[in-house]
Scaffold this motif. Structure first.
Motif, PDB file in Angstrom:
ATOM      1  N   SER A 122       0.834  -1.195   0.000  1.00 37.10           N
ATOM      2  CA  SER A 122       0.000   0.000   0.000  1.00 37.10           C
ATOM      3  C   SER A 122       0.869   1.247   0.000  1.00 37.10           C
ATOM      4  CB  SER A 122      -0.896   0.025   1.244  1.00 37.10           C
ATOM      5  OG  SER A 122      -1.864  -0.982   1.170  1.00 37.10           O
ATOM      6  N   TYR A 123       0.362   2.274  -0.635  1.00 37.40           N
ATOM      7  CA  TYR A 123       1.028   3.566  -0.709  1.00 37.40           C
ATOM      8  C   TYR A 123       0.014   4.617  -0.292  1.00 37.40           C
ATOM      9  CZ  TYR A 123       4.139   0.645  -3.361  1.00 37.40           C
ATOM     10  OH  TYR A 123       4.971  -0.374  -3.733  1.00 37.40           O
ATOM     11  N   TYR A 124       0.497   5.692   0.278  1.00 32.74           N
ATOM     12  CA  TYR A 124      -0.386   6.698   0.841  1.00 32.74           C
ATOM     13  C   TYR A 124       0.026   8.096   0.395  1.00 32.74           C
ATOM     14  CZ  TYR A 124      -1.378   2.817   3.948  1.00 32.74           C
ATOM     15  OH  TYR A 124      -1.713   1.586   4.436  1.00 32.74           O
ATOM     16  N   VAL A 125      -0.967   8.897   0.082  1.00 38.11           N
ATOM     17  CA  VAL A 125      -0.799  10.334  -0.087  1.00 38.11           C
ATOM     18  C   VAL A 125      -1.412  10.938   1.167  1.00 38.11           C
ATOM     19  CG1 VAL A 125      -1.461  12.362  -1.419  1.00 38.11           C
ATOM     20  CG2 VAL A 125      -0.891  10.233  -2.592  1.00 38.11           C
ATOM     21  N   GLN A 185      -5.273   5.958   0.345  1.00 36.21           N
ATOM     22  CA  GLN A 185      -4.487   4.737   0.157  1.00 36.21           C
ATOM     23  C   GLN A 185      -4.552   4.298  -1.305  1.00 36.21           C
ATOM     24  OE1 GLN A 185      -5.535   1.615   2.863  1.00 36.21           O
ATOM     25  NE2 GLN A 185      -4.198   0.134   1.894  1.00 36.21           N
ATOM     26  N   PHE A 186      -3.425   3.816  -1.815  1.00 34.93           N
ATOM     27  CA  PHE A 186      -3.316   3.337  -3.198  1.00 34.93           C
ATOM     28  C   PHE A 186      -2.604   1.993  -3.220  1.00 34.93           C
ATOM     29  CE2 PHE A 186      -3.580   7.894  -3.311  1.00 34.93           C
ATOM     30  CZ  PHE A 186      -4.379   8.171  -4.408  1.00 34.93           C
ATOM     31  N   ASP A 187      -2.888   1.196  -4.239  1.00 41.02           N
ATOM     32  CA  ASP A 187      -2.210  -0.091  -4.416  1.00 41.02           C
ATOM     33  C   ASP A 187      -0.998   0.041  -5.334  1.00 41.02           C
ATOM     34  OD1 ASP A 187      -4.117  -1.418  -2.860  1.00 41.02           O
ATOM     35  OD2 ASP A 187      -5.414  -1.746  -4.601  1.00 41.02           O
ATOM     36  N   ASP A 188      -0.870   1.169  -6.002  1.00 46.04           N
ATOM     37  CA  ASP A 188       0.161   1.351  -7.019  1.00 46.04           C
ATOM     38  C   ASP A 188       0.912   2.656  -6.757  1.00 46.04           C
ATOM     39  OD1 ASP A 188       0.615   2.744  -9.921  1.00 46.04           O
ATOM     40  OD2 ASP A 188       0.992   0.578  -9.993  1.00 46.04           O
ATOM     41  N   ILE A 189       2.228   2.586  -6.717  1.00 47.19           N
ATOM     42  CA  ILE A 189       3.040   3.767  -6.411  1.00 47.19           C
ATOM     43  C   ILE A 189       2.881   4.866  -7.454  1.00 47.19           C
ATOM     44  CG2 ILE A 189       5.155   2.810  -7.442  1.00 47.19           C
ATOM     45  CD1 ILE A 189       4.910   5.189  -4.389  1.00 47.19           C
ATOM     46  N   GLU A 190       2.756   4.476  -8.731  1.00 43.92           N
ATOM     47  CA  GLU A 190       2.602   5.493  -9.775  1.00 43.92           C
ATOM     48  C   GLU A 190       1.320   6.298  -9.572  1.00 43.92           C
ATOM     49  OE1 GLU A 190       3.586   2.339 -10.623  1.00 43.92           O
ATOM     50  OE2 GLU A 190       5.658   2.842 -11.110  1.00 43.92           O
ATOM     51  N   ASN A 191       0.237   5.619  -9.196  1.00 44.43           N
ATOM     52  CA  ASN A 191      -1.028   6.326  -8.937  1.00 44.43           C
ATOM     53  C   ASN A 191      -0.897   7.251  -7.735  1.00 44.43           C
ATOM     54  OD1 ASN A 191      -2.331   5.088 -11.080  1.00 44.43           O
ATOM     55  ND2 ASN A 191      -3.172   3.455  -9.827  1.00 44.43           N
ATOM     56  N   ALA A 192      -0.196   6.797  -6.707  1.00 49.36           N
ATOM     57  CA  ALA A 192      -0.004   7.618  -5.507  1.00 49.36           C
ATOM     58  C   ALA A 192       0.815   8.870  -5.828  1.00 49.36           C
ATOM     59  CB  ALA A 192       0.657   6.808  -4.399  1.00 49.36           C
ATOM     60  N   ILE A 193       1.892   8.701  -6.551  1.00 50.54           N
ATOM     61  CA  ILE A 193       2.741   9.844  -6.909  1.00 50.54           C
ATOM     62  C   ILE A 193       1.978  10.819  -7.804  1.00 50.54           C
ATOM     63  CG2 ILE A 193       4.798  10.531  -8.213  1.00 50.54           C
ATOM     64  CD1 ILE A 193       6.125   7.938  -7.121  1.00 50.54           C
ATOM     65  N   SER A 194       1.211  10.285  -8.749  1.00 53.06           N
ATOM     66  CA  SER A 194       0.415  11.131  -9.630  1.00 53.06           C
ATOM     67  C   SER A 194      -0.593  11.953  -8.823  1.00 53.06           C
ATOM     68  CB  SER A 194      -0.302  10.262 -10.660  1.00 53.06           C
ATOM     69  OG  SER A 194      -1.144  11.031 -11.462  1.00 53.06           O
ATOM     70  N   ARG A 195      -1.256  11.321  -7.850  1.00 53.15           N
ATOM     71  CA  ARG A 195      -2.226  12.024  -7.013  1.00 53.15           C
ATOM     72  C   ARG A 195      -1.543  13.100  -6.168  1.00 53.15           C
ATOM     73  NH1 ARG A 195      -7.286  14.014  -6.198  1.00 53.15           N
ATOM     74  NH2 ARG A 195      -8.009  13.627  -4.078  1.00 53.15           N
ATOM     75  N   THR A 231       4.071   8.121   0.764  1.00 51.36           N
ATOM     76  CA  THR A 231       4.887   7.157   1.501  1.00 51.36           C
ATOM     77  C   THR A 231       4.324   5.756   1.326  1.00 51.36           C
ATOM     78  OG1 THR A 231       5.819   6.611   3.671  1.00 51.36           O
ATOM     79  CG2 THR A 231       3.562   7.429   3.644  1.00 51.36           C
ATOM     80  N   ASN A 232       5.141   4.754   1.645  1.00 50.96           N
ATOM     81  CA  ASN A 232       4.643   3.376   1.658  1.00 50.96           C
ATOM     82  C   ASN A 232       4.389   2.901   3.087  1.00 50.96           C
ATOM     83  OD1 ASN A 232       7.229   3.038   2.602  1.00 50.96           O
ATOM     84  ND2 ASN A 232       7.766   1.386   1.203  1.00 50.96           N
ATOM     85  N   ASP A 233       4.645   3.760   4.069  1.00 53.01           N
ATOM     86  CA  ASP A 233       4.414   3.411   5.477  1.00 53.01           C
ATOM     87  C   ASP A 233       3.921   4.667   6.202  1.00 53.01           C
ATOM     88  OD1 ASP A 233       4.538   2.732   8.181  1.00 53.01           O
ATOM     89  OD2 ASP A 233       6.371   1.560   7.933  1.00 53.01           O
ATOM     90  N   LEU A 234       2.615   4.830   6.237  1.00 53.16           N
ATOM     91  CA  LEU A 234       2.033   6.057   6.772  1.00 53.16           C
ATOM     92  C   LEU A 234       2.302   6.246   8.255  1.00 53.16           C
ATOM     93  CD1 LEU A 234       0.349   8.553   6.117  1.00 53.16           C
ATOM     94  CD2 LEU A 234      -1.703   7.196   6.609  1.00 53.16           C
ATOM     95  N   VAL A 235       2.227   5.172   9.030  1.00 52.08           N
ATOM     96  CA  VAL A 235       2.469   5.282  10.472  1.00 52.08           C
ATOM     97  C   VAL A 235       3.903   5.747  10.733  1.00 52.08           C
ATOM     98  CG1 VAL A 235       2.601   4.016  12.650  1.00 52.08           C
ATOM     99  CG2 VAL A 235       0.701   3.596  11.074  1.00 52.08           C
ATOM    100  N   ARG A 236       4.860   5.117  10.059  1.00 54.34           N
ATOM    101  CA  ARG A 236       6.269   5.487  10.238  1.00 54.34           C
ATOM    102  C   ARG A 236       6.516   6.932   9.799  1.00 54.34           C
ATOM    103  NH1 ARG A 236       9.821   6.324   6.690  1.00 54.34           N
ATOM    104  NH2 ARG A 236       8.781   5.120   5.072  1.00 54.34           N
ATOM    105  N   ARG A 237       6.017   7.277   8.612  1.00 50.54           N
ATOM    106  CA  ARG A 237       6.315   8.605   8.054  1.00 50.54           C
ATOM    107  C   ARG A 237       5.665   9.716   8.874  1.00 50.54           C
ATOM    108  NH1 ARG A 237       9.627  11.655   6.921  1.00 50.54           N
ATOM    109  NH2 ARG A 237       9.575  12.981   5.096  1.00 50.54           N
TER     110      ARG A 237
END
Length: 99
Positions: free
Chosen positions: A5-8, A56-66, A24-30
């Protein structure tokens, strides 16, 4: 291996305060790192620590785009996005960190 999972996310200094958007790929940590201010930077300079919104996103490219799209939005749109799901600008970190 499970799906990643990836998060904006959006951090705020206070209600209506300074905003910071990240990915990020780790929202709690970040979000925890932002709270502890381990390094100099924007969030430390402006006291931006409250996690007020995330997606939350399943794909890093979608997260970065958002993330890139949100960063281009005007402030009023960002505030409206936050307030649609978090009208009181509550800090969401305790709920995701299990605190």
């Amino acid at each position: 291996m499970g799906a990643r999972s990836y998060y904006v996310y959006i951090l705020a200094s206070r209600i209506g305060g300074t905003l910071y958007i990240g990915v990020t790929n780790d929202l709690v940590r970040r979000a925890g790192e932002h709270r502890l201010e381990p390094m100099k930077g924007f969030t430390k300079k402006y006291g931006v620590h409250k996690l007020v919104y995330f997606e939350q996103f399943d794909d890093i490219e979608n997260a970065i785009s958002r993330e890139k799209r949100l960063k281009k939005w005007n402030r009023a749109w960002k505030v409206r996005l936050i307030e649609e799901l978090n009208p009181n600008w509550d800090d969401l970190y305790p709920s995701i960190a299990g605190a």
